[in-house]
Design a protein around this motif. Structure first.
Motif, PDB file in Angstrom:
ATOM      1  N   VAL A  10       0.923  -1.238   0.104  1.00 59.98           N
ATOM      2  CA  VAL A  10       0.148   0.028   0.107  1.00 59.98           C
ATOM      3  C   VAL A  10       0.758   1.109   0.044  1.00 59.98           C
ATOM      4  N   ASN A  11       0.361   2.369  -0.658  1.00 61.67           N
ATOM      5  CA  ASN A  11       1.108   3.709  -0.579  1.00 61.67           C
ATOM      6  C   ASN A  11      -0.131   4.733  -0.442  1.00 61.67           C
ATOM      7  N   ILE A  12       0.187   5.496   0.565  1.00 63.63           N
ATOM      8  CA  ILE A  12      -0.976   6.402   0.986  1.00 63.63           C
ATOM      9  C   ILE A  12      -0.573   7.816   1.113  1.00 63.63           C
ATOM     10  N   LYS A  13      -1.211   8.757   0.510  1.00 65.60           N
ATOM     11  CA  LYS A  13      -0.897  10.025   0.444  1.00 65.60           C
ATOM     12  C   LYS A  13      -1.900  11.122   0.746  1.00 65.60           C
ATOM     13  N   THR A  14      -1.656  12.230   1.319  1.00 64.10           N
ATOM     14  CA  THR A  14      -2.780  13.323   1.686  1.00 64.10           C
ATOM     15  C   THR A  14      -2.912  13.977   0.596  1.00 64.10           C
ATOM     16  N   LYS A  15      -4.225  14.861   0.698  1.00 62.56           N
ATOM     17  CA  LYS A  15      -4.841  15.609  -0.286  1.00 62.56           C
ATOM     18  C   LYS A  15      -3.549  16.521  -0.904  1.00 62.56           C
ATOM     19  N   GLU A  16      -2.448  16.749  -0.011  1.00 64.43           N
ATOM     20  CA  GLU A  16      -1.418  17.772  -0.555  1.00 64.43           C
ATOM     21  C   GLU A  16      -0.481  16.849  -1.336  1.00 64.43           C
ATOM     22  N   ASP A  17      -0.632  15.537  -1.523  1.00 65.58           N
ATOM     23  CA  ASP A  17       0.330  14.792  -2.154  1.00 65.58           C
ATOM     24  C   ASP A  17       1.502  14.493  -1.111  1.00 65.58           C
ATOM     25  N   LYS A  18       1.349  14.353   0.044  1.00 68.80           N
ATOM     26  CA  LYS A  18       2.448  14.005   0.874  1.00 68.80           C
ATOM     27  C   LYS A  18       2.369  12.680   1.442  1.00 68.80           C
ATOM     28  N   THR A  19       3.136  11.875   1.534  1.00 69.84           N
ATOM     29  CA  THR A  19       3.383  10.526   1.584  1.00 69.84           C
ATOM     30  C   THR A  19       3.117  10.058   3.101  1.00 69.84           C
ATOM     31  N   VAL A  20       2.025   9.340   3.681  1.00 69.10           N
ATOM     32  CA  VAL A  20       1.845   9.053   5.026  1.00 69.10           C
ATOM     33  C   VAL A  20       2.536   7.801   5.005  1.00 69.10           C
ATOM     34  N   SER A  21       3.195   7.571   6.461  1.00 70.80           N
ATOM     35  CA  SER A  21       3.936   6.549   6.844  1.00 70.80           C
ATOM     36  C   SER A  21       2.755   5.559   7.175  1.00 70.80           C
ATOM     37  N   SER A  22       2.739   4.068   6.575  1.00 66.67           N
ATOM     38  CA  SER A  22       1.936   3.238   6.989  1.00 66.67           C
ATOM     39  C   SER A  22       2.410   1.987   6.978  1.00 66.67           C
ATOM     40  N   LYS A  23       1.832   0.907   7.828  1.00 67.53           N
ATOM     41  CA  LYS A  23       2.136  -0.391   7.893  1.00 67.53           C
ATOM     42  C   LYS A  23       0.826  -1.260   7.534  1.00 67.53           C
ATOM     43  N   PHE A  24       0.982  -2.137   6.655  1.00 66.56           N
ATOM     44  CA  PHE A  24      -0.232  -2.506   5.880  1.00 66.56           C
ATOM     45  C   PHE A  24      -0.029  -4.396   6.063  1.00 66.56           C
ATOM     46  N   SER A  25      -1.073  -4.869   6.296  1.00 71.80           N
ATOM     47  CA  SER A  25      -1.102  -6.418   6.082  1.00 71.80           C
ATOM     48  C   SER A  25      -2.506  -6.827   5.489  1.00 71.80           C
ATOM     49  N   PHE A  26      -2.485  -7.989   4.864  1.00 72.79           N
ATOM     50  CA  PHE A  26      -3.639  -8.392   4.479  1.00 72.79           C
ATOM     51  C   PHE A  26      -3.829 -10.085   4.425  1.00 72.79           C
ATOM     52  N   SER A  27      -4.740 -10.602   5.221  1.00 77.43           N
ATOM     53  CA  SER A  27      -4.716 -11.914   5.436  1.00 77.43           C
ATOM     54  C   SER A  27      -6.040 -12.459   5.674  1.00 77.43           C
ATOM     55  N   ASN A  28      -6.316 -13.586   4.961  1.00 75.08           N
ATOM     56  CA  ASN A  28      -7.694 -14.330   5.229  1.00 75.08           C
ATOM     57  C   ASN A  28      -8.932 -13.072   4.890  1.00 75.08           C
ATOM     58  N   ASN A  29      -8.480 -11.954   4.012  1.00 71.16           N
ATOM     59  CA  ASN A  29      -9.582 -11.045   3.659  1.00 71.16           C
ATOM     60  C   ASN A  29      -9.906 -10.022   4.518  1.00 71.16           C
ATOM     61  N   TRP A  30      -8.825 -10.096   5.837  1.00 72.45           N
ATOM     62  CA  TRP A  30      -8.758  -8.812   6.691  1.00 72.45           C
ATOM     63  C   TRP A  30      -7.926  -8.035   6.489  1.00 72.45           C
ATOM     64  N   ILE A  31      -8.247  -6.564   6.388  1.00 74.38           N
ATOM     65  CA  ILE A  31      -7.128  -5.690   6.250  1.00 74.38           C
ATOM     66  C   ILE A  31      -6.790  -5.207   7.710  1.00 74.38           C
ATOM     67  N   THR A  32      -5.361  -4.962   8.094  1.00 74.91           N
ATOM     68  CA  THR A  32      -4.798  -4.254   9.119  1.00 74.91           C
ATOM     69  C   THR A  32      -4.009  -3.043   8.475  1.00 74.91           C
ATOM     70  N   LEU A  33      -4.482  -1.772   8.961  1.00 71.82           N
ATOM     71  CA  LEU A  33      -3.674  -0.547   8.444  1.00 71.82           C
ATOM     72  C   LEU A  33      -3.350   0.221   9.551  1.00 71.82           C
ATOM     73  N   ILE A  34      -2.109   0.800   9.669  1.00 66.46           N
ATOM     74  CA  ILE A  34      -1.647   1.594  10.568  1.00 66.46           C
ATOM     75  C   ILE A  34      -1.249   2.852  10.054  1.00 66.46           C
ATOM     76  N   LEU A  35      -1.703   3.954  10.452  1.00 64.72           N
ATOM     77  CA  LEU A  35      -1.041   5.169   9.684  1.00 64.72           C
ATOM     78  C   LEU A  35      -0.430   6.014  10.758  1.00 64.72           C
ATOM     79  N   LYS A  36       0.687   6.379  10.509  1.00 67.38           N
ATOM     80  CA  LYS A  36       1.476   7.187  11.447  1.00 67.38           C
ATOM     81  C   LYS A  36       1.962   8.471  11.014  1.00 67.38           C
ATOM     82  N   SER A  37       1.756   9.612  11.555  1.00 65.77           N
ATOM     83  CA  SER A  37       2.430  10.861  11.458  1.00 65.77           C
ATOM     84  C   SER A  37       3.723  11.019  11.440  1.00 65.77           C
ATOM     85  N   LYS A  38       4.263  12.129  10.624  1.00 72.70           N
ATOM     86  CA  LYS A  38       5.794  12.125  10.738  1.00 72.70           C
ATOM     87  C   LYS A  38       6.293  12.944  11.903  1.00 72.70           C
TER      88      LYS A  38
END
Length: 997
Positions: free
Chosen positions: A459-487
């Motif tokens: 995954v790659n996540i960006k704000t409306k201002e096109d700034k990249t958001v630090s993230s940690k992503f996993s996908f298992s058994n159709n479950w999404i786990t996503l952590i968004l972290k500010s800089k």
């Protein structure tokens, strides 16, 4: 929070349970205790070319009971509806060492070198171990089996990958079910290779030519043994005889070795299945002529990291080109009608198999042929088509369930069934969530891009201002786990999102914000996933560089052909009674010299203005060691007359081209001087680009290499080495006497047997003694490495004792002391012009040696014995003028006509004479000058070196290397795995070079 965690754990448990049997079950099934299982609504590949749409596969007790569109499903049958999915036969790899541990390696110096076997009742050589059976060593490796299962394999052949004769191989089902029968066949194949046994310290053989000789001797011994001639039992030969009807698999591991193994197979009427290397495309015409079937690895080399210009500069073009071309090997083999199976052998990790196979397919390897090479073809090779390799009725229930076409980049392998036992590779309910999304979280919106593979997206996540958001992503058994972290490094905020995917167009779930607040989140798909790699490939196809002959720098774009050539107004060095002719024409037609004179014309010939040029016959090097594969010395015994350099000519040595650039057209490739009685030689013409057998001089006289002095008594081998007899010069003489006496008795025994064989057992055919008997019978000539006068006289005395003559003393740096005796005996000399004092026995060498012997009436040649010197033998000849006042004409004969006489080929080469082979060199000036350059080197009317073409090729090589480096840089920029460039040191052979094993 607790509620969310509970839901996650519960869903994981249920999904794990369902993953064991994830396809929907027929609701009418009440009793699931039966062994019948039916897979319905599948696209079924019964074979790669027989495909059933919306078919049913019925299995029972590990076998296929029925397959088709109208299969009658029995009562109480478990029915699995796999609508939209495909079923393929599981793959087969017939060349592995699965579950068979390699013997512990034993150094040849542990306790000294071993010359005789310590085993009783077995073959005399410990590298011949056909009595080994893989099934007796086999131990099932469940973890390794899983690695194979994950990439689609259901059956493997396994054997002991060690030694020359390696014993039998077994066929194994990768069935991880407890108490299941793993071994399909105990002994299905019989294995051979060109490697020593790591479990033996026996010194012989330690070269490739020795291994080939040993194989021949083994087969002759087997034939002799089967006819009841032996009075003792040999368990190795018993095993060989027993296993003759099995599939005979030979690990050649190289394109030229495949030709060599095929040669042995033809000699003994054995149709080997050859396990290749992956470079067969470089010699595809010769590979095709073998008519052999192959097992082909796809361990393509990783790209080189050439970002460091100093490392990049030391890379050989050959290695860069091989990286570029290797993935085309399966396509080239397939296009040429060669039958082959694929193997995982030599891969660093099994996961690379699919990646490499897809790469080969992208470069043109047909998908149907690829599937055949993994299923029906290996099954046919093993004569097991009725059991494995297809989904025909009666076969084992070995099959794959996939999400679609098996060789598509996006296809997932869900399950691999082996003998009716399921192995789950990927969850069958997994959803493809890749694409572009608008992510909404607590009134904030983000742009989310999910890409990568279906089962492991990124995954790659960006704000409306096109700034990249630090993230940690996993996908298992159709479950999404996503952590968004500010800089914010001081007070970073962390938002945790979780959600179950039901609809990939609109994903939603719950989130815990940084302040502990629980909110909802959603992601609306705005664009489908686009595979960037496929787009790039369409935009810029991968350029594959053309193969040359040989596939090296200065190789030819196509095989060269003979031309009719007319050289006008040249200075012609005839080496005949006519001497040196001025302003003379030479006409070459059909590879022969047809006319020499003035004002010659021929409309069919290409005219070459040779005014101011000198034309000579091609230089002949009587003593060379270039272009030999894996060992110039077979030093394992003190006599190795059974080995031959003809077996190991290496047509891929760039020194061949360099020799042509120096005007050399013919060489005698000699065995080294590690033992008193060495191996047989090969006389070759340097036909650059042709195969090894095409370089061999046709109907060549028989030669063998003998040696005297420091080398054979191992004076310079080091403290740990000298354990082999002889250790003294008098011992060397005794070796010759003993072996010739044995050869005479051997020859007499065969002559007696042939005269009256009715009631007599045949003598054992001994390749070594047979070769020595040819010397006694004046059918083979000796070239003898020599230095000091005492040993030269000794060798002539031994020859006269057994009523034959020495042909050539080579090196012979003290020949000037005994030139009269040499003339009386009738032996020739092939010497160095001015080498001396490089070891003790050369202290008395002088540069007048050659001229003194020449003046005494001995036929004298100058040789190179060195890859560098062989390129300037014209200058070596000139030294005879300086050190002895030999005339220019006679000095030139030292490197042309005289070596031809010593090799008994002067009726065809060595001078410019009507009827002789058109082996010619065009020089820019007097060939004895240090400024002389070979402008054209011609063999039998084919121009193998042209100085103008050479200049063009140098520019082309630079351009190609730069293009390849650009390709490699692109690979690195794509994030592909790379390896560090390494400079390969090429081993140049000399008389005393010992091969390391």
């Amino acid at each position: 929070m607790k509620k969310i965690l509970f839901l996650i754990v519960l869903s994981l448990i249920t999904s794990t349970i369902s993953a064991q049997d994830y396809f929907p079950i027929n609701e009418n099934v009440k009793n699931k205790s039966t062994n019948y299982t039916a897979f319905t609504n599948a696209k079924i590949y019964v074979t790669p070319t027989q495909v059933i749409e919306k078919g049913t596969l019925l299995i029972l007790d590990g076998k296929i009971i029925a397959v088709g569109t109208t299969v009658s499903i029995p009562k109480n049958c478990q029915v699995i509806n796999i609508d939209g999915k495909s079923i393929y036969p599981s793959f087969i790899d017939i060349y592995t060492n699965f579950g068979v541990e390699k013997p512990k390696s034993i150094s040849s110096f542990e306790g000294g070198q071993l010359y005789d076997t310590k085993r009783k009742g077995y073959y005399w050589n410990e590298h011949i171990r056909p009595e080994i059976n893989a099934f007796e060593l086999f131990k099932y490796d469940e973890k390794k089996a899983e690695d194979f299962l994950k990439i689609g394999f259901g059956v493997v052949g396994t054997h002991n990958q060690d030694g020359i004769a390696r014993g039998t191989g077994s066929l194994i089902a990768l069935n991880n079910a407890p108490n299941s029968s793993k071994i399909i066949s105990n002994s299905i194949s019989n294995h051979f290779g060109f490697t020593r046994s790591s479990g033996s310290a026996q010194s012989y053989p330690n070269s490739l030519m020795g291994m080939m000789a040993l194989l021949r001797q083994m087969y002759y011994d087997l034939d002799w043994y089967k006819k009841g001639n032996s009075e003792t039992t040999d368990l190795s030969l018993e095993a060989l005889a027993k296993n003759e009807k099995l599939i005979q698999i030979f690990a050649s591991e190289d394109k030229l070795n495949s030709l060599r193994a095929s040669k042995i197979g033809n000699e003994f009427n054995i149709n080997y299945l050859l396990k290749g290397f992956g470079n067969e495309f470089e010699r595809i015409d010769e590979i095709k002529k073998t008519n052999a079937r192959f097992i082909i690895p796809i361990n393509f080399p990783e790209a080189y990291d050439v970002s460091n210009i100093f490392q990049a500069n030391q890379m050989e073009l050959t290695d860069l080109r091989y990286w570029n071309q290797a993935p085309t090997n399966p396509k080239v083999l397939s296009d040429n009608g060669i039958t082959f199976a694929l193997t995982t052998d030599k891969l660093k990790k099994l996961d690379d198999f699919r990646t490499n196979l897809l790469r080969a397919i992208k470069l043109g390897f047909d998908k149907t042929k690829a599937l055949e090479s993994l299923t029906t073809i290996p099954a046919q090779m093993l004569d097991k088509s009725n059991e494995i390799g297809s989904l025909k009725v009666g076969s084992y229930a070995n099959f794959l369930i996939t999400s679609g076409e098996i060789f598509s980049e996006e296809t997932l392998l869900f399950e691999n069934w082996v003998q009716g036992t399921k192995y789950v590779v990927n969850d069958g309910t997994i959803k493809d969530i890749r694409g572009d999304y608008d992510l909404t979280l607590d009134n904030d919106t983000y742009k989310m891009k999910i890409e990568g593979k279906i089962a492991s997206p990124k995954v790659n996540i960006k704000t409306k201002e096109d700034k990249t958001v630090s993230s940690k992503f996993s996908f298992s058994n159709n479950w999404i786990t996503l952590i968004l972290k500010s800089k914010d490094t001081i007070n970073p905020s962390i938002n945790r999102l979780t959600g179950y995917v039901e609809n990939t167009s609109n994903i939603s779930g719950k989130a815990i914000l940084n302040d502990g607040k629980e909110v909802s989140w959603s992601a609306i798909k705005t664009a489908p996933f686009v595979n960037k790699e496929e787009v790039k490939e369409v935009e810029k196809p991968f350029k594959v560089f053309p193969v040359t002959y040989p596939n090296l720098p200065f190789g030819n774009s196509q095989k060269l052909v003979s031309q009719n050539l007319l050289f006008k107004n040249a200075t012609v060095w005839t080496n005949e009674k006519e001497g040196i002719l001025q302003e003379t024409d030479v006409l070459v037609k059909n590879g022969k010299i047809v006319t020499i004179g003035k004002n010659i014309s021929d409309a069919s010939a290409t005219i070459i203005d040779a005014k101011g040029k000198h034309i000579t016959s091609g230089i002949i090097d009587e003593h060379s060691h270039i272009a030999i594969s894996r060992g110039v010395n077979e030093s394992g015994h003190n006599s190795t007359a059974e080995v031959t350099i003809e077996d190991v000519v290496n047509s891929e040595d760039v020194n061949i081209y360099r020799e042509l650039a120096g005007g050399v057209t013919t060489s005698q490739l000699l065995h080294g001087s590690a033992n008193p009685i060495g191996g047989r030689s090969a006389i070759v013409k340097w036909k650059w680009g042709l195969a090894p057998n095409e370089m061999l001089y046709k109907n060549q006289p028989k030669f063998i290499k003998f040696a005297l002095g420091e080398n054979v008594k191992q004076a310079n081998w080091g403290i740990e080495n000298p354990t082999r007899y002889p250790q003294t010069r008098m011992g060397v003489e005794q070796v010759f006497t003993d072996y010739f006496q044995r050869a005479k008795e051997y020859d007499d025994a065969w002559k007696s047997y042939r005269a009256n064989s009715k009631n007599t057992k045949a003598p054992r055919k001994d390749l070594e003694l047979q070769t020595l008997a040819e010397i006694i019978n004046k059918e083979r000539f000796i070239t003898c490495h020599s230095y000091v006068q005492s040993e030269i006289l000794m060798m002539m005395n031994v020859a006269e004792k057994f009523n034959f003559k020495m042909n050539t003393f080579t090196h012979i740096l003290e020949g000037y002391k005994v030139a009269d005796k040499m003339k009386e005996h009738g032996v020739g000399a092939s010497t160095f012009s001015d080498w001396w004092a490089y070891k003790f026995e050369v202290n008395d060498a002088i540069p007048y040696n050659g001229p003194i012997m020449h003046n005494a009436g001995v036929v004298v040649a100058y040789n190179s014995d060195d890859a560098e010197m062989s390129r300037r033998l014209n200058q070596e000849a000139a030294k005879a003028v300086k050190y002895g006042n030999v005339s220019e004409e006679e000095a030139w004969k030292f490197v042309t006509l005289n070596p031809a006489k010593l090799l008994h080929i002067d009726d065809k080469v060595g001078s410019i004479k009507v009827g002789k082979d058109a082996d010619l060199v065009v020089w820019n000036e007097n060939p004895l000058s240090i400024y002389a350059k070979a402008e054209k080197t011609i063999i039998e009317g084919v121009v193998y070196f042209d100085i103008e073409k050479d200049t063009i090729q140098r520019d082309a090589i630079t351009k190609e290397k730069n293009e390849l480096i650009s390709q490699l840089l692109e690979e690195k920029n794509k994030g592909m795995l790379t390896q560090e460039p390494t400079k390969k040191e090429k081993k140049e052979y000399h008389c005393d070079t010992l091969e390391e094993n």
